[in-house]
Scaffold this motif. Structure first.
Motif, PDB file in Angstrom:
ATOM      1  N   ALA A   1      40.298  36.002  26.504  1.00 10.02           N
ATOM      2  CA  ALA A   1      39.496  35.797  27.712  1.00 10.02           C
ATOM      3  C   ALA A   1      39.942  34.521  28.408  1.00 10.02           C
ATOM      4  O   ALA A   1      40.141  33.487  27.767  1.00 10.02           O
ATOM      5  CB  ALA A   1      38.010  35.716  27.369  1.00 10.02           C
ATOM      6  N   THR A   2      40.100  34.604  29.712  1.00  9.49           N
ATOM      7  CA  THR A   2      40.477  33.446  30.521  1.00  9.49           C
ATOM      8  C   THR A   2      39.606  33.428  31.770  1.00  9.49           C
ATOM      9  O   THR A   2      39.227  34.480  32.293  1.00  9.49           O
ATOM     10  CB  THR A   2      41.957  33.508  30.938  1.00  9.49           C
ATOM     11  OG1 THR A   2      42.223  34.768  31.545  1.00  9.49           O
ATOM     12  CG2 THR A   2      42.874  33.358  29.726  1.00  9.49           C
ATOM     13  N   THR A   3      39.296  32.231  32.259  1.00  6.93           N
ATOM     14  CA  THR A   3      38.495  32.079  33.472  1.00  6.93           C
ATOM     15  C   THR A   3      39.314  31.326  34.506  1.00  6.93           C
ATOM     16  O   THR A   3      39.838  30.236  34.217  1.00  6.93           O
ATOM     17  CB  THR A   3      37.185  31.336  33.187  1.00  6.93           C
ATOM     18  OG1 THR A   3      36.416  32.077  32.227  1.00  6.93           O
ATOM     19  CG2 THR A   3      36.364  31.177  34.458  1.00  6.93           C
ATOM     20  N   PHE A   4      39.433  31.900  35.696  1.00  4.15           N
ATOM     21  CA  PHE A   4      40.245  31.280  36.738  1.00  4.15           C
ATOM     22  C   PHE A   4      39.573  30.013  37.258  1.00  4.15           C
ATOM     23  O   PHE A   4      38.382  30.006  37.580  1.00  4.15           O
ATOM     24  CB  PHE A   4      40.470  32.259  37.887  1.00  4.15           C
ATOM     25  CG  PHE A   4      41.383  33.394  37.523  1.00  4.15           C
ATOM     26  CD1 PHE A   4      42.757  33.233  37.544  1.00  4.15           C
ATOM     27  CD2 PHE A   4      40.865  34.614  37.122  1.00  4.15           C
ATOM     28  CE1 PHE A   4      43.606  34.268  37.192  1.00  4.15           C
ATOM     29  CE2 PHE A   4      41.707  35.665  36.776  1.00  4.15           C
ATOM     30  CZ  PHE A   4      43.082  35.488  36.804  1.00  4.15           C
ATOM     31  N   ALA A   5      40.380  28.944  37.347  1.00  3.86           N
ATOM     32  CA  ALA A   5      39.881  27.655  37.823  1.00  3.86           C
ATOM     33  C   ALA A   5      40.167  27.434  39.302  1.00  3.86           C
ATOM     34  O   ALA A   5      39.660  26.472  39.902  1.00  3.86           O
ATOM     35  CB  ALA A   5      40.511  26.523  36.996  1.00  3.86           C
ATOM     36  N   ALA A   6      40.985  28.289  39.885  1.00  4.09           N
ATOM     37  CA  ALA A   6      41.322  28.190  41.302  1.00  4.09           C
ATOM     38  C   ALA A   6      41.917  29.521  41.741  1.00  4.09           C
ATOM     39  O   ALA A   6      42.184  30.407  40.925  1.00  4.09           O
ATOM     40  CB  ALA A   6      42.309  27.037  41.540  1.00  4.09           C
ATOM     41  N   GLY A   7      42.139  29.647  43.050  1.00 12.53           N
ATOM     42  CA  GLY A   7      42.761  30.854  43.574  1.00 12.53           C
ATOM     43  C   GLY A   7      41.757  31.886  44.041  1.00 12.53           C
ATOM     44  O   GLY A   7      40.542  31.639  44.034  1.00 12.53           O
ATOM     45  N   PRO A   8      42.239  33.065  44.426  1.00 10.29           N
ATOM     46  CA  PRO A   8      41.354  34.104  44.978  1.00 10.29           C
ATOM     47  C   PRO A   8      40.272  34.568  44.012  1.00 10.29           C
ATOM     48  O   PRO A   8      39.237  35.070  44.451  1.00 10.29           O
ATOM     49  CB  PRO A   8      42.325  35.247  45.301  1.00 10.29           C
ATOM     50  CG  PRO A   8      43.657  34.596  45.438  1.00 10.29           C
ATOM     51  CD  PRO A   8      43.655  33.455  44.488  1.00 10.29           C
ATOM     52  N   LEU A   9      40.514  34.455  42.701  1.00 11.13           N
ATOM     53  CA  LEU A   9      39.519  34.893  41.716  1.00 11.13           C
ATOM     54  C   LEU A   9      38.878  33.697  41.001  1.00 11.13           C
ATOM     55  O   LEU A   9      38.458  33.809  39.856  1.00 11.13           O
ATOM     56  CB  LEU A   9      40.163  35.832  40.699  1.00 11.13           C
ATOM     57  CG  LEU A   9      40.625  37.190  41.230  1.00 11.13           C
ATOM     58  CD1 LEU A   9      41.240  38.024  40.116  1.00 11.13           C
ATOM     59  CD2 LEU A   9      39.472  37.969  41.882  1.00 11.13           C
TER      60      LEU A   9
END
Length: 267
Positions: free
Chosen positions: A94-102
Motif C-alpha cells: 500500500a502506498t499513499t500519494f503525497a503529491a500529483g493528480p492523486l
C-alpha cells in the motif's frame, strides 16, 4: 493533469525488465504496479526502473515467488506491507500519494493466490488458502468501506463475470471462475463499495480478457482468455476515471508474461 495507472503481472521482473521498458516507452504510464515479480528486494533491478523515469519506488518481494512493486513519477509514502491468510508471502503493498493528480489517494497493489488446479479446499490446500485470502479481503473491504480516496489494483486471479471468460459454462469447475470464487469476489467488491473502473468504461456483456494460458498452442487464434487483472476504486476516485486500455498485443511480445497490462486513466 491526467494520470495513467497500469497494473501488470510481469511473471518475473528480472526476466522481463525489457518488456517493462517497452511498456513504458510505448504507453508511458505515470504509475506502474507489478505483481509476481519473483525477486527478493536486494536483487530488484532498481537502477533499470529509475532509468525509465520512476523516481519513486516501493517493493515487497521474496526470492523466486510472488512479489509486488509500485513505481511512480509522483511522490508517495509506503503505508503497509500486510500479512494475509496466515502466510508471510509478499502479496500486498500500500502506498499513499503525497503529491500529483492523486494526492491523498491510497493505492493497494495485490497479488491474490492462484489456488492450484483442483477447486476443492478439502483436498487442495492452495485453493483453501485462496478462499481464506478472499475472505480476509472481504473483511478488510468492510473496514474501509466508509473511506474515500483509494484504489485497488492487481492480479486478483478471479474472472468474476461470464463475460470475463471465454466460456462461462466450461469454466464453472475451473479455478478462477468457480462460483465460490466469483461470488466471494463480488461480495467483497460490494462490501467495500468498490467500483470496477475497467467495466465502468467497457460494460458487460462485452468480452474482456487480460490473461491467456501458456498451454495454448496458438493463444491468439483460440482466444481462450480470462480477465484476472483488475483496477477498482472508491466512488470518488472512480468518478475521475476517463478511459481504460487492455494491451492484448503485449501477449504477443517476445517471451511474454501470460498476463497483459491494464491501464486506467484518471483525470
Amino acid at each position: 493533469m491526467p494520470l495513467r495507472l497500469a497494473t501488470w503481472n510481469i511473471n518475473s521482473v528480472r526476466l522481463r525488465i525489457g518488456l517493462v521498458a517497452k511498456l513504458v516507452d510505448e504507453h508511458a504510464p505515470d504509475v506502474l504496479c507489478l505483481q509476481e515479480t519473483k525477486c527478493a528486494d536486494d536483487h530488484f533491478p532498481l537502477n533499470d526502473i529509475r532509468k525509465l523515469g520512476y523516481a519513486h519506488v516501493a517493493i515487497h518481494g521474496q526470492k523466486g515467488y510472488h512479489g509486488v512493486a509500485t513505481f511512480s513519477r509522483f511522490p508517495f509514502v509506503t503505508t503497509a506491507k500486510e500479512r494475509w491468510a496466515d502466510k508471510d508471502d509478499a502479496r500486498h503493498l500500500a502506498t499513499t500519494f503525497a503529491a500529483g493528480p492523486l494526492e491523498g489517494v491510497t493505492l493497494h497493489n495485490f497479488y491474490v493466490p492462484a489456488g492450484g488446479d483442483e477447486p476443492d479446499p478439502t483436498i487442495n490446500p492452495k485453493f483453501a488458502h485462496k478462499l481464506q485470502f478472499v475472505r480476509e479481503l472481504h473483511q478488510w473491504s468492510e473496514r474501509i468501506a466508509e473511506t474515500d480516496a483509494r484504489i485497488m489494483v492487481g492480479d486478483l486471479n478471479i474472472a468474476p463475470d461470464p463475460s470475463d471468460v471465454w466460456s462461462h459454462k466450461q469454466l464453472l469447475r475451473v479455478v478462477s471462475h468457480t462460483p465460490v470464487e466469483t461470488e466471494g469476489l463480488d461480495a467483497m467488491r460490494l462490501a467495500g463499495r468498490w467500483v470496477d473502473a475497467v467495466r465502468a468504461h467497457v460494460p458487460h456483456p462485452e468480452k474482456l480478457y487480460s490473461w491467456w494460458s501458456y498451454r495454448a498452442a496458438d493463444w491468439e487464434a483460440s482466444d481462450r482468455g480470462r480477465r484476472l487483472d483488475h483496477v477498482w476504486a472508491s466512488e470518488d476516485v472512480a468518478a475521475r476515471s476517463t478511459g481504460v486500455e487492455i494491451l492484448k498485443a503485449a501477449r504477443g511480445w517476445d517471451r511474454p508474461s501470460d498476463h497483459v497490462p491494464v491501464i486506467v486513466t484518471f483525470g
